[in-house]
Design a protein around this motif. Sequence first.
Motif, PDB file in Angstrom:
ATOM      1  N   SER A  17       9.353  89.652  41.145  1.00 42.54           N
ATOM      2  CA  SER A  17       8.863  90.268  39.916  1.00 42.54           C
ATOM      3  C   SER A  17       7.467  90.834  40.101  1.00 42.54           C
ATOM      4  CB  SER A  17       8.908  89.273  38.763  1.00 42.54           C
ATOM      5  OG  SER A  17       8.464  88.016  39.177  1.00 42.54           O
ATOM      6  N   CYS A  25       8.661  94.191  35.630  1.00 42.66           N
ATOM      7  CA  CYS A  25       9.716  94.738  36.479  1.00 42.66           C
ATOM      8  C   CYS A  25      10.260  93.624  37.351  1.00 42.66           C
ATOM      9  CB  CYS A  25       9.161  95.831  37.392  1.00 42.66           C
ATOM     10  SG  CYS A  25       8.479  97.213  36.475  1.00 42.66           S
ATOM     11  N   GLU A  26      11.541  93.723  37.680  1.00 38.85           N
ATOM     12  CA  GLU A  26      12.095  92.683  38.541  1.00 38.85           C
ATOM     13  C   GLU A  26      13.228  93.199  39.400  1.00 38.85           C
ATOM     14  OE1 GLU A  26      13.045  89.786  35.567  1.00 38.85           O
ATOM     15  OE2 GLU A  26      15.047  90.602  35.240  1.00 38.85           O
TER      16      GLU A  26
END
Lengths: 296, 472
Positions: A17, A25-26
């Motif tokens: 992440s 975001c990941e």
Amino acid sequence: MLRKVICSAREGGFLLSFHAMASPCEVLIDVYDQVLATLVGNKVAEEAWRIEDKYSRYQKTSVCGQLNLNAGQSSQIDQETFLLLQFAEQCYQISDGLFDITSGVLRKVWRFDCSGNIPSQVAINKVLPDVGWHKVSFDEQNFIMHKNMEIDFGGIGKEYAVDKALLIASELTKAPLLINFGGDLAVNGPRENNQAWHVGIEHPSLAEDKSMVVSITQGAIATSGDAERFLLKNGKRYSHILNVKTGWPVENPPKSVTVAAPKCIQAGLLSTLALLQGSSASEFLQGQEIKHWIIA
Amino acid sequence: MQLTQSNPKSKSKSKSKSKSKSKSKSKSKSKSKSKSKSKSNRKNVKALLTTATCALLGSVVPSPQALAAQPDEWQFDTAIMYYGESARVTAVEGIIAGQKLFAYDQLLNLKFTVDVLTGASPNGAVAQPNVQTFTRPSGRGQYQINANETPLDDTFKDTRVQFTGQWTQPIFENYVWSIGGNASKEYDYLSLSINSNLARDFNQKNTTVSAGLSFAFDQIEPEGGIPTPLSTMQVADVAPIRGYDDGYVHPDIQSRLGENDDKTTVDLLLGLTQVINRRMLVQLNYSYSAADGYMTDPFKVVSVVNDQGDTQRAIYENRPDSRTKHAIFAQTKYHFAQSILDSSYRFMTDDWQIDSHTFDFRYHVALNDGHFIEPHMRYYTQSAAEFYRPYVIENDVPTDLISADYRIGEMDAYTLGLKYGMPINNGDSLSFRLEYYQQSPKSSGTQAVGVLNDVELYEQVDAVIAQITYSF
């Protein structure tokens, strides 16, 4: 925000992440190899940050910032920028001018702070001449638009980054993976044994209690909405989705539209276009025969 | 990005003019379209968008620039490790390891290690109630050991440089092949090896079977030469002050055999890795190792005592010139939601009659923000080699094999440690490891005689290991 990628173990593999484009975001990757997982995470994050640095309108030094700063003069552009502008052009054509990356100028008069500050028609008329993709001209090397105009890749940048990052990740591994940039996501295929990915969509346009879980085995999902940003006056809700032709908000758009499509950028554009249809968003998406979820 | 300033103004202007003309044309077209907005027109959106997307994403795929930029980065681990035994050996080790992934899943691993060892190492002799004198392995002088102290040779000092390389690549579908080599050199020791491994994936990569082979060559060239096995260590009546340079040769050197000796080792490894489910992985290995050549430690002696336990002399040890080992290794890794438990067991048996069992547990716990802690616990126990004796009695000196090296005697050892890791900017990471290690040599049934009842024959070794790793 510090640019770092955090690797943590999760069921079936690893979660990488990071923060980019004002969103969490990941990358979910179904592999036990931490070195590979970290490599993929780093490459995906690098791509997200690269696109953010290149196309953020908030950064004066970005390509977008420079094009806006040099409005009125011709600017040289590179191949990637040309392709993005060409894509924006096609979206403009496909949407009969409803999708327009020059619409950001309208924000000078429309401030969606949930207040009742509705601008006057006079004020809107003042900025309307500075909006309009047809006043922009470009080819593979140069770009020019009228002075006072601005372009904004915000409507396609994050989805574009998801698609680009997935291309990069797919070159590094065939392991099942999912890339999720702030609710806009794409997968490289199903998980092991053809199982679907189950993802909770947390999108700014979704109220917290309305976050939803979707299943996806291939392709991409994107969400657009206006849940948080609107104006309210005399009981009338003014959406932040603006019709560039009139300079006024679209009437009665859904709170949020989630669309599935082969590519994230397609899903993103379709969900945005659906919002721009206002009250007929649902009808529009049904006409497209694509999987979608609407929160009215 | 570069911006064209005002240079060819007229040119760019005319260009933009002609462009905007064509643009207005298309505009009028789209206007006429929007007037006749019908459902059939709307249906085109998806198809048109697909074409537009292909232009945007499709054309970017194989640009040579992107290909070159993508897999070509090295990933490095650097570490510095300290190993310190209380009052014995201290080692400092620096490691730099690089890993590079190439476009077609080929993987190159390179590792460079430098060790510096200093301190004192047991010479194999037993403690005595009186002062003992020994000749240094080099023959360059003698040293004395205080009463009741385990004899240690304190000239132990060495620098080792090691280089390892491994290349791994897919060859056919479901096959991965690997080849590698290792070279290490210290002042009196050279080790070279090559290895190759082939792995085959089955069952949608849930099962991997592998077979590997390695071949190693080791050469030892101790300063002063190889001592004659079982010969008595010569101690000069008066400790010589002069060195080699003056033409003085210590009496012990005169009995040495040759300058160097070597051994060869062949290892065979068979492995099975099985993904049990999304959370669990099991690995089973069998390994076979056959070594042939010089395996005696030229620096080790055995005390020869009388029936009162008083040391009469020290003789150089002698080990077999072949050794065959079989080992079985089993490992499971279990992923919990936020942690991984890695447990393993290893059983080793060899024809020197050493059997050993190793239990190892690591528990990797992910904390917030990519930080992690990893407690480590290891327990090791081994039986003694059949020719191991802590000392021998004068009338019972064997004529073939003997060693008093505690490392091949009966012993237990355990390790307790903790590792802490944290991310730093841009995917780099830093980790710290601190471990405590204890070795407890034990009697394997030898009854101490006379004065040996009053000295410590099986001295415990405590050590601390500290390591800092930086990955970037």
